[in-house]
Scaffold this active site. Structure first.
Site, PDB file in Angstrom:
ATOM      1  CB  VAL A  23      -0.946  -0.003   1.233  1.00  0.00           C
ATOM      2  CG1 VAL A  23      -1.578   1.366   1.453  1.00  0.00           C
ATOM      3  CG2 VAL A  23      -2.031  -1.047   1.039  1.00  0.00           C
ATOM      4  CE  LYS A  62       9.225  -4.392   2.249  1.00  0.00           C
ATOM      5  NZ  LYS A  62       7.945  -4.417   2.914  1.00  0.00           N
ATOM      6  CB  THR A  87      -7.130  -2.117   7.342  1.00  0.00           C
ATOM      7  OG1 THR A  87      -7.015  -1.927   5.932  1.00  0.00           O
ATOM      8  CG2 THR A  87      -8.529  -2.587   7.681  1.00  0.00           C
ATOM      9  CE  LYS A  97      -9.556  -2.263   3.541  1.00  0.00           C
ATOM     10  NZ  LYS A  97      -9.347  -2.478   2.127  1.00  0.00           N
ATOM     11  CG  ASN A 115     -11.580  -5.769   2.560  1.00  0.00           C
ATOM     12  OD1 ASN A 115     -11.823  -5.380   1.425  1.00  0.00           O
ATOM     13  ND2 ASN A 115     -10.383  -5.679   3.093  1.00  0.00           N
ATOM     14  CB  CYS A 159      -7.094  -7.461   2.613  1.00  0.00           C
ATOM     15  SG  CYS A 159      -5.778  -6.250   2.449  1.00  0.00           S
ATOM     16  CE  LYS A 190      -4.631  -6.975   7.507  1.00  0.00           C
ATOM     17  NZ  LYS A 190      -5.560  -5.876   7.661  1.00  0.00           N
TER      18      LYS A 190
HETATM   19  N1  LIG Z   1      -2.050  -5.201   0.656  1.00  0.00           N
HETATM   20  C1  LIG Z   1      -3.243  -4.820   0.284  1.00  0.00           C
HETATM   21  O1  LIG Z   1      -3.773  -5.235  -0.745  1.00  0.00           O
HETATM   22  C2  LIG Z   1      -4.026  -3.830   1.123  1.00  0.00           C
HETATM   23  C3  LIG Z   1      -5.159  -3.216   0.557  1.00  0.00           C
HETATM   24  C4  LIG Z   1      -5.867  -2.301   1.338  1.00  0.00           C
HETATM   25  C5  LIG Z   1      -5.466  -2.045   2.632  1.00  0.00           C
HETATM   26  N2  LIG Z   1      -4.378  -2.672   3.149  1.00  0.00           N
HETATM   27  C6  LIG Z   1      -3.972  -2.338   4.517  1.00  0.00           C
HETATM   28  O2  LIG Z   1      -2.856  -1.456   4.425  1.00  0.00           O
HETATM   29  C7  LIG Z   1      -1.923  -1.716   5.477  1.00  0.00           C
HETATM   30  C8  LIG Z   1      -0.563  -2.052   4.901  1.00  0.00           C
HETATM   31  O3  LIG Z   1      -0.661  -3.254   4.161  1.00  0.00           O
HETATM   32  P1  LIG Z   1       0.527  -3.762   3.219  1.00  0.00           P
HETATM   33  O4  LIG Z   1       0.019  -4.974   2.541  1.00  0.00           O
HETATM   34  O5  LIG Z   1       1.047  -2.640   2.429  1.00  0.00           O
HETATM   35  O6  LIG Z   1       1.589  -4.176   4.340  1.00  0.00           O
HETATM   36  P2  LIG Z   1       3.129  -4.568   4.122  1.00  0.00           P
HETATM   37  O7  LIG Z   1       3.428  -5.542   5.194  1.00  0.00           O
HETATM   38  O8  LIG Z   1       3.372  -4.921   2.708  1.00  0.00           O
HETATM   39  O9  LIG Z   1       3.906  -3.199   4.400  1.00  0.00           O
HETATM   40  C9  LIG Z   1       4.031  -2.625   5.654  1.00  0.00           C
HETATM   41  C10 LIG Z   1       5.382  -1.921   5.694  1.00  0.00           C
HETATM   42  O10 LIG Z   1       5.473  -1.152   6.882  1.00  0.00           O
HETATM   43  C11 LIG Z   1       6.793  -1.232   7.373  1.00  0.00           C
HETATM   44  N3  LIG Z   1       6.758  -0.843   8.798  1.00  0.00           N
HETATM   45  C12 LIG Z   1       6.242  -1.513   9.845  1.00  0.00           C
HETATM   46  N4  LIG Z   1       6.366  -0.784  10.969  1.00  0.00           N
HETATM   47  C13 LIG Z   1       6.974   0.374  10.633  1.00  0.00           C
HETATM   48  C14 LIG Z   1       7.373   1.533  11.341  1.00  0.00           C
HETATM   49  N5  LIG Z   1       7.135   1.660  12.652  1.00  0.00           N
HETATM   50  N6  LIG Z   1       7.985   2.519  10.670  1.00  0.00           N
HETATM   51  C15 LIG Z   1       8.220   2.408   9.332  1.00  0.00           C
HETATM   52  N7  LIG Z   1       7.874   1.351   8.610  1.00  0.00           N
HETATM   53  C16 LIG Z   1       7.248   0.336   9.247  1.00  0.00           C
HETATM   54  C17 LIG Z   1       7.181  -2.660   7.116  1.00  0.00           C
HETATM   55  O11 LIG Z   1       8.584  -2.836   7.138  1.00  0.00           O
HETATM   56  C18 LIG Z   1       6.574  -2.885   5.729  1.00  0.00           C
HETATM   57  O12 LIG Z   1       7.479  -2.557   4.710  1.00  0.00           O
HETATM   58  C19 LIG Z   1      -2.558  -2.830   6.310  1.00  0.00           C
HETATM   59  O13 LIG Z   1      -3.293  -2.273   7.361  1.00  0.00           O
HETATM   60  C20 LIG Z   1      -3.486  -3.517   5.327  1.00  0.00           C
HETATM   61  O14 LIG Z   1      -4.572  -4.153   5.973  1.00  0.00           O
HETATM   62  C21 LIG Z   1      -3.646  -3.539   2.413  1.00  0.00           C
END
Ligand SMILES: NC(=O)c1ccc[n+]([C@@H]2O[C@H](COP(=O)([O-])OP(=O)(O)OC[C@H]3O[C@@H](n4cnc5c(N)ncnc54)[C@H](O)[C@@H]3O)[C@@H](O)[C@H]2O)c1
Length: 434
Positions: free
Chosen positions: A12, A36, A122, A206, A210, A262, A265
């Protein structure tokens, strides 16, 4: 144009960062995962997502997008900070808020000027937005304000860039109307409906969205179980239902069910939110249970045809939870592989992009081999199981597959193939109600 810090550059965050930069903003992506950031600075993308590499490269080159591990650096001139860190499930099904809370703390500690904090992760209603606002208030230097705006993300992996530029809507929940308007203004070039509401309603929108989509999938899987018993065809039924505009054709594909980071969870978290408030949602539990059951049903169907699975070679096509992504979080393919290995089968797996992510998650097993292409995976197998809806599996040369297999069973866990065509080629074609 704004200066924007994006906290967490996962699926995201990186998409949000690149798309905001493409809209002309100056964006700095922060992640605590140094690996990363090293990759991104080198011009590599840490995961597979169509269109994203080009968009990142273009905007880095234009000087509008950069990456750092330092909050101080990212927050220096930030007008807004987007929190996009993970909210994985805890063992009890609740959303783990620790990454969000830590990100909020770091944002507040590093802020040198007032800014708007946008919560894209989320997060469940019921006190979490209030807690994040409180963390911000407690850690900000005197004289600095950081109103919180809840702006949940609806993008789909596999079409994340497209979805970000073509959103169906933006949902913006805030206590501070000026902050809400400022976030709404970011969406103006995208010309989508914008809903301004309170934080709890934005959060629940949200989860409800889902859960509704997950429900459609479990619903059609439930109907496929009934259809199978009365000799009806689930594809015809889904098509017939989908013509009704009140129902819609999407998410009515019977198969191995939903996975990913998503739906599973978020449905669990919504049940947990309800239970925390003293309400047991029988409905949401049923959605989860039906979904979980599909994987065992697919393995059982193979067992019915092959007898004892012990020593049988099964080619599994697909590891990702869906096509066009390397994400294997909660992937039905991995559950099915674990079940097959447990029953003594020899699994030969292939995915166009998700092999290395799967290898990091699935424990190594003597009977599990990863193959370089689909034809290598199916060679010598007694059965093939299609676990991910990659279009390339549809266009395989199935007569070549047939002649290279030791058996002839194909379990089409994603409804990709034509039953008649497959049976015409001599396959024992298995699917859900087909
Ligand atoms: N992946 C999807 O399709 C999607 C779609 C809609 C919403 N979401 C929501 O968006 C959020 C993120 O999902 P994602 O799939 O991108 O997660 P992800 O795990 O791919 O990315 C999260 C990132 O945050 C970083 N991180 C964690 N703690 C941190 C901190 N304190 N400081 C800086 N960086 C930090 C991690 O290293 C990681 O790179 C979640 O809440 C998810 O439910 C995801």
């Amino acid at each position: 144009m704004k200066h924007i810090a994006v906290i967490g550059v996962g699926y995201v965050g990186l998409t949000t960062a690149a798309c905001l930069a493409e809209l002309g903003h100056h964006v700095t992506g922060v992640d605590m995962d140094e690996g990363k950031i090293v990759l991104l600075r080198r011009g590599d993308i840490p995961f597979s997502e169509p269109e994203l590499p080009e968009l990142v490269e273009q905007n880095v080159r234009a000087g509008r997008l950069n990456f750092t591990t330092s909050y101080q650096e990212a927050m220096q001139r930030a007008d807004m900070a987007f929190i996009c860190v993970g909210t994985p499930p805890t063992p009890s099904g609740h959303a783990d808020m620790s990454q969000v809370e830590e990100a909020a703390r770091q944002v507040a500690l590093s802020a040198t000027r007032s800014l708007i904090v946008v919560l894209k992760s989320t997060t469940p209603p019921g006190g979490n937005a209030e807690r994040v606002a409180d963390i911000l208030a407690r850690h900000l230097s005197p004289g600095i304000n950081a109103p919180l705006v809840v702006n949940p993300e609806f993008l789909r992996e596999g079409s994340a860039v497209y979805d970000t530029f073509h959103p169906d809507r933006a949902v913006i929940g805030a206590w501070d109307s000026a902050a809400a308007e400022a976030v709404a203004a970011l969406y103006a070039p995208l010309r989508c409906p914008v809903l301004l509401t309170d934080p709890a309603s934005a959060q629940l929108t949200k989860y409800a969205s889902n859960a509704f989509l997950a429900t459609k999938i479990s619903f059609i899987n439930e109907i496929s179980r009934i259809a199978e018993r009365v000799g009806a065809n689930i594809h015809a039924i889904a098509q017939g239902m989908g013509f009704d505009e009140r129902i819609g054709a999407e998410f009515l594909e019977s198969g191995l069910g939903y996975g990913g980071s998503c739906f599973p969870k978020d449905v669990l978290a919504l049940s947990a939110i309800a239970e925390q408030q003293g309400y047991y949602s029988q409905f949401l539990h049923a959605v989860t249970d039906i979904n979980a059951g599909q994987r065992g049903l697919a393995v059982a169907k193979l067992g019915e045809v092959l007898g004892d699975l012990h020593g049988k070679a099964i080619g599994v096509l697909g590891l990702a939870f869906k096509s066009h992504t390397d994400d294997v979080r909660e992937s039905p393919a991995l559950s099915v592989i674990s079940m097959l290995c447990q029953q003594g089968a020899v699994v030969r797996a292939y995915d166009p992009v998700a092999t290395s992510t799967a290898q990091k998650v699935l424990p190594p097993h003597a009977a599990l081999e990863y193959c370089a292409d689909a034809y290598a995976a199916v060679r010598g197998c007694h059965a093939v199981l299609i676990a991910t809806n990659w279009p390339e599996f549809r266009s395989l040369d199935w007569s070549r597959v047939h002649s290279s297999m030791a058996g002839n069973a194909v379990m089409d866990g994603r409804g990709l193939l034509s039953p008649d065509a497959m049976r015409g080629m001599g396959f024992e074609y298995l699917a859900f109600a087909n």
